[in-house]
Design a protein around this motif. Sequence first.
Motif, mmCIF file in Angstrom:
data_model
loop_
_atom_site.group_PDB
_atom_site.id
_atom_site.type_symbol
_atom_site.label_atom_id
_atom_site.label_comp_id
_atom_site.label_asym_id
_atom_site.label_seq_id
_atom_site.Cartn_x
_atom_site.Cartn_y
_atom_site.Cartn_z
ATOM 1 N N SER A 129 -14.943 40.477 43.747
ATOM 2 C CA SER A 129 -15.542 41.067 44.502
ATOM 3 C C SER A 129 -16.684 41.686 43.935
ATOM 4 N N VAL A 130 -18.084 41.488 44.090
ATOM 5 C CA VAL A 130 -19.187 42.195 43.708
ATOM 6 C C VAL A 130 -19.912 43.728 44.167
ATOM 7 N N ILE A 131 -19.034 44.759 42.804
ATOM 8 C CA ILE A 131 -19.345 45.992 42.506
ATOM 9 C C ILE A 131 -20.171 46.469 41.996
ATOM 10 N N ALA A 132 -21.358 45.980 41.845
ATOM 11 C CA ALA A 132 -22.846 46.204 41.355
ATOM 12 C C ALA A 132 -23.762 44.846 41.514
ATOM 13 N N ILE A 133 -25.293 45.938 41.673
ATOM 14 C CA ILE A 133 -26.325 44.240 41.735
ATOM 15 C C ILE A 133 -26.847 44.850 40.137
ATOM 16 N N ASP A 138 -34.513 47.563 36.124
ATOM 17 C CA ASP A 138 -33.557 49.075 34.909
ATOM 18 C C ASP A 138 -32.391 49.777 36.671
ATOM 19 N N GLU A 139 -32.422 48.941 37.495
ATOM 20 C CA GLU A 139 -31.561 49.223 39.216
ATOM 21 C C GLU A 139 -30.658 48.730 38.468
ATOM 22 N N VAL A 140 -29.638 49.816 39.882
ATOM 23 C CA VAL A 140 -28.333 49.147 39.413
ATOM 24 C C VAL A 140 -27.943 49.707 40.394
ATOM 25 N N VAL A 141 -27.600 49.171 42.159
ATOM 26 C CA VAL A 141 -27.481 48.449 42.975
ATOM 27 C C VAL A 141 -25.460 48.895 42.962
ATOM 28 N N THR A 142 -25.458 50.198 43.048
ATOM 29 C CA THR A 142 -23.371 50.012 42.760
ATOM 30 C C THR A 142 -22.774 50.239 44.308
ATOM 31 N N SER A 143 -21.420 49.264 44.285
ATOM 32 C CA SER A 143 -21.345 48.820 45.698
ATOM 33 C C SER A 143 -21.782 48.276 46.484
ATOM 34 N N PRO A 144 -22.472 47.784 46.523
ATOM 35 C CA PRO A 144 -23.318 47.007 47.459
ATOM 36 C C PRO A 144 -22.861 46.963 48.838
ATOM 37 N N GLY A 194 -22.898 44.228 52.559
ATOM 38 C CA GLY A 194 -23.047 43.518 52.955
ATOM 39 C C GLY A 194 -24.186 43.156 53.527
ATOM 40 N N ASP A 195 -24.900 43.450 53.725
ATOM 41 C CA ASP A 195 -26.534 43.376 53.905
ATOM 42 C C ASP A 195 -27.357 44.020 52.409
ATOM 43 N N ALA A 196 -26.777 44.480 51.267
ATOM 44 C CA ALA A 196 -27.170 43.849 50.607
ATOM 45 C C ALA A 196 -28.235 42.540 49.891
ATOM 46 N N MET A 197 -29.922 43.128 49.608
ATOM 47 C CA MET A 197 -29.596 41.474 48.767
ATOM 48 C C MET A 197 -29.790 40.607 47.896
ATOM 49 N N GLY A 230 -32.408 35.972 39.651
ATOM 50 C CA GLY A 230 -32.854 37.441 38.067
ATOM 51 C C GLY A 230 -31.779 38.113 37.567
ATOM 52 N N ASP A 231 -31.029 38.657 40.169
ATOM 53 C CA ASP A 231 -30.580 39.526 39.220
ATOM 54 C C ASP A 231 -29.022 39.124 38.355
ATOM 55 N N THR A 232 -28.253 40.492 38.363
ATOM 56 C CA THR A 232 -27.173 40.056 37.698
ATOM 57 C C THR A 232 -26.001 40.803 38.075
ATOM 58 N N LEU A 233 -25.175 40.128 38.891
ATOM 59 C CA LEU A 233 -24.057 40.539 39.816
ATOM 60 C C LEU A 233 -23.160 41.038 38.962
ATOM 61 N N VAL A 234 -21.829 42.056 38.960
ATOM 62 C CA VAL A 234 -21.182 42.908 37.795
ATOM 63 C C VAL A 234 -20.008 42.588 38.892
ATOM 64 N N VAL A 235 -19.105 41.291 38.486
ATOM 65 C CA VAL A 235 -18.178 41.087 39.472
ATOM 66 C C VAL A 235 -16.394 41.278 39.575
ATOM 67 N N ILE A 236 -15.479 41.791 40.029
ATOM 68 C CA ILE A 236 -14.446 42.717 39.390
ATOM 69 C C ILE A 236 -13.354 41.193 40.649
ATOM 70 N N GLY A 237 -12.325 40.517 39.569
ATOM 71 C CA GLY A 237 -11.187 39.899 40.067
ATOM 72 C C GLY A 237 -10.246 39.397 39.984
ATOM 73 N N PRO A 238 -10.005 38.811 40.262
ATOM 74 C CA PRO A 238 -8.498 37.563 39.052
ATOM 75 C C PRO A 238 -8.962 36.232 37.993
ATOM 76 N N LYS A 239 -8.756 35.822 37.148
ATOM 77 C CA LYS A 239 -9.618 35.473 36.751
ATOM 78 C C LYS A 239 -10.099 34.086 37.093
ATOM 79 N N THR A 240 -8.892 33.349 37.648
ATOM 80 C CA THR A 240 -9.235 31.870 38.513
ATOM 81 C C THR A 240 -10.818 32.612 39.392
ATOM 82 N N ALA A 241 -10.968 33.490 40.169
ATOM 83 C CA ALA A 241 -11.954 33.855 41.106
ATOM 84 C C ALA A 241 -13.215 33.985 40.823
#
Lengths: 161, 404
Positions: free
Chosen positions: A116-120, A124-130, A132-135, A139-150
């Motif tokens: 799951s994406v927990i932040a974009i 300098d801007e951070v969108v937390t808990s985005p 389904g409509d978040a674009m 160049g964005d950096t996605l912060v992702v959480i999940g099992p290692k393989t996922a």
Amino acid sequence: MTVYESDLPGVGKKHEVDLGDGSRLVIVTHNTGKREVFRRASADSDSEKLFELTDKLARQVGTLLEGAYFQPVQTETIETLLGGDTLIEWVEVGANSDIAGKTLGESDLRQATGASVIAIERGDEVVTSPGGDAMVEAGDTLVVIGPKTACRDFVALVKGA
Amino acid sequence: MAAALLEFGYLFAVLAVVGAVALRLGLSVIPLYVGGGVVAGPYVAGRFGLPYVPNGEVVTILAELGIVLLLFFLGLEFSLDRLRASGAKIGRAGVIDLAVNLPIGVAIGLVLGWSPVEALLLGGIVYISSSAIVTKTLIDLGWIADPESEPILGTLVFEDLAIAVYLAVVTSLVLGGDGGVAAIGRSLAIAFGFLGLLFVAVQYGTALFARVLDVENQEAFVLRALAVVVPISGAALALGVSEAVAAFFVGMGFSTSGHRERLEHLLVSVRDVFAAVFFFWIGLGTDPTLLAAAAVPLAIAVVLSTPSKVLSGYLGGRAYDLSAHRSLRVGVGMVPRGEFSLVIAALAAAGTTPVMRDIIPAFAVGYVFVMSALGTVLMQRSDLVERLVFRGGETDGEASAEGA
């Protein structure tokens, strides 16, 4: 990059690295292994000592500067932090990535990978808990959480070819 | 036996205390070790009826080992290839240094009415800068990172070679004694014969040197190195040849054996112990009242040889294409005198005339006291020296090309 090397008889070796702005980084490697690092602002000024390192520490800092040391340490700390198999990953969206220009809902990566994406992060801007409509843009950096393989699947998909 | 051990305990205790003082005050240890020897020796503590360290045979032999190891290390770090590689610049700076400073010392001796050999001893003491003090101060002040360190260290390398030749000649002149031209000729022939053979042996014996030291065990390694350098030096001295130069050549032989770093690493503390005993021993043999007798040559030498070193160093810096400011620093950086001046003094003390036995060693001790302190202070306050020399604004030197 230009590097000037010279012998310091009885002391060791000196390397000077041109930093491009007229200043030079001067690294004195003593025969004892000690490194002293100086910066000389211009040809006429005196070198200013920045720091010194033991041989062992210099090698470790060297791998850090080289970029060879960073990744494993990062993964290790995060794994310990969350416990079990779960970890957090940072992944940059490449220009050719399939998900660039789509919302999270459209690409539906959670279904595909299990992570799951927990932040974009965008500049300098951070969108937390985005939602389904978040674009997502290139160049964005996605912060992702999940099992290692996922997480690994997620990174592979997002980076694209 | 018990008394001798106690004397040695006293010796090392004094060295440890003055060493701690030097470390705390950021001073060079060499003059303090010598000073410790003077104070704890027969001429000061002895005269006041205090317990003192006598100037006995055992201390003398350990001090001799100090000379051998000092020169052995010099040889270890000396490389003919390196000298050849940056030869032209080092050669120019080194020849200027030699041509300016040695004659000044010799001239002072001759003006005082000394014999040519005595004057030559004085010339050597005045000429040779202290690698130990100069290098330490370069590192302490951070000059090591600046272009001026190259001509300074380069000139020191040249001096190493010059001192080897000088000691080979002067040892024969001093120990060959008063037998006239024929005796001197013979002792010079022996010296150059022995050292020539040794030089050829170390040039072509690299494989042998490498084999001798090819052992994992540290203890065996250290003992084998000493078992090569000490007997060869002893044989040299028995023939009336400079033991110091013999040790220097053996060091050169080991430096190409592939064991240089391990030798430096494992033997450095052995060298430091014996070198400290050597400096202490120099102090033991120094009667402070003789300093008064040496005061006139000492004053003349300090006044003349400080600016002469600054001048020769300045010209050496210019030979390296450095700016006027940096070249002046090269000159200031060459001022400290130390261990090698004392090695020459120890040689003089083995001589036959009163000037050699008494005046020159006392002179050397006083001279090293003054020049090690003065040289270090001048380096620390080089900004003041620069302002003094370049009074009246900037010179054209700043605009000149900087060595890369």
